[in-house]
Enzyme design. Structure first.
Site, PDB file in Angstrom:
ATOM      1  N   LEU A 125      -0.901   8.332   5.962  1.00  0.00           N
ATOM      2  CA  LEU A 125      -2.302   8.683   5.761  1.00  0.00           C
ATOM      3  C   LEU A 125      -3.207   7.973   6.763  1.00  0.00           C
ATOM      4  O   LEU A 125      -4.020   8.591   7.439  1.00  0.00           O
ATOM      5  CB  LEU A 125      -2.705   8.321   4.327  1.00  0.00           C
ATOM      6  CG  LEU A 125      -4.062   8.774   3.821  1.00  0.00           C
ATOM      7  CD1 LEU A 125      -4.124  10.301   3.731  1.00  0.00           C
ATOM      8  CD2 LEU A 125      -4.329   8.171   2.436  1.00  0.00           C
ATOM      9  N   GLY A 131      -9.198   5.031   7.852  1.00  0.00           N
ATOM     10  CA  GLY A 131      -8.587   4.195   6.826  1.00  0.00           C
ATOM     11  C   GLY A 131      -9.178   4.602   5.492  1.00  0.00           C
ATOM     12  O   GLY A 131      -8.692   5.511   4.822  1.00  0.00           O
ATOM     13  N   ILE A 157       1.874   1.993   8.026  1.00  0.00           N
ATOM     14  CA  ILE A 157       2.661   2.793   7.094  1.00  0.00           C
ATOM     15  C   ILE A 157       3.714   1.912   6.415  1.00  0.00           C
ATOM     16  O   ILE A 157       4.738   1.562   7.023  1.00  0.00           O
ATOM     17  CB  ILE A 157       3.337   3.980   7.807  1.00  0.00           C
ATOM     18  CG1 ILE A 157       2.294   4.786   8.611  1.00  0.00           C
ATOM     19  CG2 ILE A 157       4.053   4.853   6.788  1.00  0.00           C
ATOM     20  CD1 ILE A 157       1.104   5.276   7.807  1.00  0.00           C
ATOM     21  N   THR A 158       3.481   1.554   5.151  1.00  0.00           N
ATOM     22  CA  THR A 158       4.420   0.759   4.385  1.00  0.00           C
ATOM     23  C   THR A 158       5.706   1.555   4.161  1.00  0.00           C
ATOM     24  O   THR A 158       5.663   2.712   3.754  1.00  0.00           O
ATOM     25  CB  THR A 158       3.814   0.360   3.030  1.00  0.00           C
ATOM     26  OG1 THR A 158       2.593  -0.339   3.252  1.00  0.00           O
ATOM     27  CG2 THR A 158       4.765  -0.536   2.252  1.00  0.00           C
ATOM     28  N   GLN A 336      -3.390 -25.348  -4.549  1.00  0.00           N
ATOM     29  CA  GLN A 336      -4.188 -26.561  -4.754  1.00  0.00           C
ATOM     30  C   GLN A 336      -3.511 -27.518  -5.736  1.00  0.00           C
ATOM     31  O   GLN A 336      -3.481 -28.739  -5.524  1.00  0.00           O
ATOM     32  CB  GLN A 336      -5.585 -26.184  -5.261  1.00  0.00           C
ATOM     33  CG  GLN A 336      -6.595 -27.330  -5.261  1.00  0.00           C
ATOM     34  CD  GLN A 336      -7.009 -27.734  -3.857  1.00  0.00           C
ATOM     35  OE1 GLN A 336      -6.843 -26.958  -2.910  1.00  0.00           O
ATOM     36  NE2 GLN A 336      -7.527 -28.944  -3.708  1.00  0.00           N
ATOM     37  N   GLY A 339      -0.916 -29.439  -4.186  1.00  0.00           N
ATOM     38  CA  GLY A 339      -1.369 -30.378  -3.164  1.00  0.00           C
ATOM     39  C   GLY A 339      -0.754 -30.057  -1.817  1.00  0.00           C
ATOM     40  O   GLY A 339      -0.579 -28.897  -1.451  1.00  0.00           O
ATOM     41  N   GLU A 363      -4.123   0.399  -0.351  1.00  0.00           N
ATOM     42  CA  GLU A 363      -4.351   1.362  -1.449  1.00  0.00           C
ATOM     43  C   GLU A 363      -5.845   1.520  -1.734  1.00  0.00           C
ATOM     44  O   GLU A 363      -6.251   1.781  -2.862  1.00  0.00           O
ATOM     45  CB  GLU A 363      -3.618   0.929  -2.712  1.00  0.00           C
ATOM     46  CG  GLU A 363      -2.922   2.061  -3.429  1.00  0.00           C
ATOM     47  CD  GLU A 363      -1.561   2.333  -2.813  1.00  0.00           C
ATOM     48  OE1 GLU A 363      -0.894   3.266  -3.259  1.00  0.00           O
ATOM     49  OE2 GLU A 363      -1.158   1.628  -1.892  1.00  0.00           O
ATOM     50  N   GLY A 364      -6.643   1.349  -0.704  1.00  0.00           N
ATOM     51  CA  GLY A 364      -8.100   1.396  -0.850  1.00  0.00           C
ATOM     52  C   GLY A 364      -8.637  -0.008  -1.000  1.00  0.00           C
ATOM     53  O   GLY A 364      -8.280  -0.722  -1.938  1.00  0.00           O
ATOM     54  N   THR A 365      -9.471  -0.449  -0.062  1.00  0.00           N
ATOM     55  CA  THR A 365     -10.040  -1.793  -0.131  1.00  0.00           C
ATOM     56  C   THR A 365     -10.823  -1.963  -1.432  1.00  0.00           C
ATOM     57  O   THR A 365     -11.256  -0.979  -2.051  1.00  0.00           O
ATOM     58  CB  THR A 365     -10.987  -2.058   1.048  1.00  0.00           C
ATOM     59  OG1 THR A 365     -12.108  -1.156   0.938  1.00  0.00           O
ATOM     60  CG2 THR A 365     -10.287  -1.851   2.383  1.00  0.00           C
TER      61      THR A 365
END
Length: 379
Positions: A125, A131, A157-158, A336, A339, A363-365
């Site tokens: 796509l 995008g 493309i994953t 965190q 550490g 998959e869409g921001t």
């Protein structure tokens, strides 16, 4: 309201959890370091039915529901986010549109190889200038007798490097915008398909993320998915389901990082006491756990709605947005709590921290998810 999983879903979750503990967790770091998922593991996951979870048995699938699929991706992602998206992109973005929009002949031809893991699926796509703006796709197609001829490029493309089966979107005429888009089932080992590049990524490094070029790719007319000119609808509905998969992946990443941080806080001592005895750490753990549980409710609700065949587009946007942001928050706090050790690759939270960020993007921001949600509110 019943928040309890069914007995079948519990059995599925526990069997996946056991498989992950034995087969995936021990090699998760190696998958990240070597930038690949071993073929042997793919074969084992295929035997478990991971690649066809909610696809009907007549097409080689396991015949489960979307809720079971979400649980599967979540459990896998607790140990290895690369495997989580490997399964999710294959199932949500390739098998799902075939199941929903394919003819019976197309389903019988393409789905069995996908559900068995013989072929790994993907969606083609994204382009350099298309995008979030899917209507700006420039990859073109034209009819030539009993074939369509496709020219153009795709990126990010994953699963692309697997050279399996792809759902490719192209336009008849870019001036038509979204009305010019159509979808095609493509064998990515065909002549005219070139993998231009494999991306070197910050996270989910075990998966292939590829860029493609299509030079007069000939696709049989029978490979048109759905109706010509309906590609935009197919893409949007496919992404709705795909967001549940990515939300489940994010949920798994967060859950995995939280579990490791909690265990570390009980073992690591400072000033003669375990870290978990300090209120500052307790508050971190409380916030992490609450965000995971909030996201879980949204993810499971969206999956339930998909199974109930009701409109879940807003819920899929919300679960993807909230679960991904929970993942980035929880993994940051997990580092965190560890550490200096949290910044070292010997500790799994370092990898999870890198893996989490992409869930806010693909998959869409999450900016696009907020647009989807807000439009539903004010329409």
């Amino acid at each position: 309201m019943n928040f309890e999983l069914t007995q079948d879903q519990k059995i599925l979750r526990d069997s996946v959890r056991d498989f992950v503990e034995k087969e995936i967790k021990p090699i998760a770091a190696k998958i990240d370091e070597e930038h690949r998922i071993p073929q042997e593991l793919t074969a084992k996951m295929a035997e478990m039915g991971f690649f066809g979870s909610y696809i009907p048995e007549k097409y080689g699938g396991a015949g489960l529901d979307a809720m079971s699929y979400a649980l599967l991706v979540e459990e896998v992602s607790k140990a290895c986010a690369s495997n989580g998206v490997y399964i999710s992109a294959h199932t949500s973005l390739c098998c799902d549109p075939l199941l929903n929009f394919g003819t019976e002949e197309q389903k019988l031809k393409w789905l069995p190889d996908l559900t068995s893991g013989k072929k790994i699926g993907c969606i083609l796509l994204t382009e350099s200038d298309a995008g979030s703006d899917v209507a700006s796709i420039a990859t073109s197609y034209k009819r030539d007798g009993d074939h369509f001829v496709i020219n153009g490029t795709k990126m990010f493309i994953t699963n692309g490097g697997c050279r399996g089966t792809g759902i490719l979107f192209a336009t008849k005429d870019k001036a038509l915008g979204h009305k010019g888009l159509s979808a095609f089932i493509v064998d990515l080992s065909s002549p005219g398909v070139t993998v231009m590049k494999e991306e070197n990524k910050m996270g989910i490094r075990g998966t292939s993320t590829a860029a493609f070029a299509f030079d007069n790719l000939k696709v049989p007319a029978e490979n048109l998915l759905g109706e010509e000119g309906k590609g935009f609808k197919i893409a949007m509905e496919t992404l709705n389901g795909g967001r549940i998969g990515i939300a489940a992946q994010a949920l798994g990443i967060a859950g995995g990082a939280f579990g490791r941080a909690l265990e570390y806080s009980k073992q690591r001592k400072q000033f003669g006491k375990p870290l978990c005895a300090f209120q500052s750490v307790q508050f971190k753990l409380a916030e992490m756990y609450a965000r995971i549980e909030q996201a879980k409710l949204l993810v499971y609700k969206a999956a339930w709605m998909k199974d109930a065949h009701v409109n879940y587009s807003t819920e899929s946007a919300m679960c993807k947005m909230c679960a991904s942001e929970a993942a980035t928050y929880v993994t940051k706090e997990a580092v965190q709590i560890h550490g200096g050790y949290g910044y070292i690759a010997d500790y799994e939270v370092e990898r999870m921290f890198r893996d989490a960020k992409i869930t806010e993007i693909y998959e869409g921001t999450n900016e696009m998810q907020r647009i989807v949600i807000s439009k539903a509110l004010v329409s």
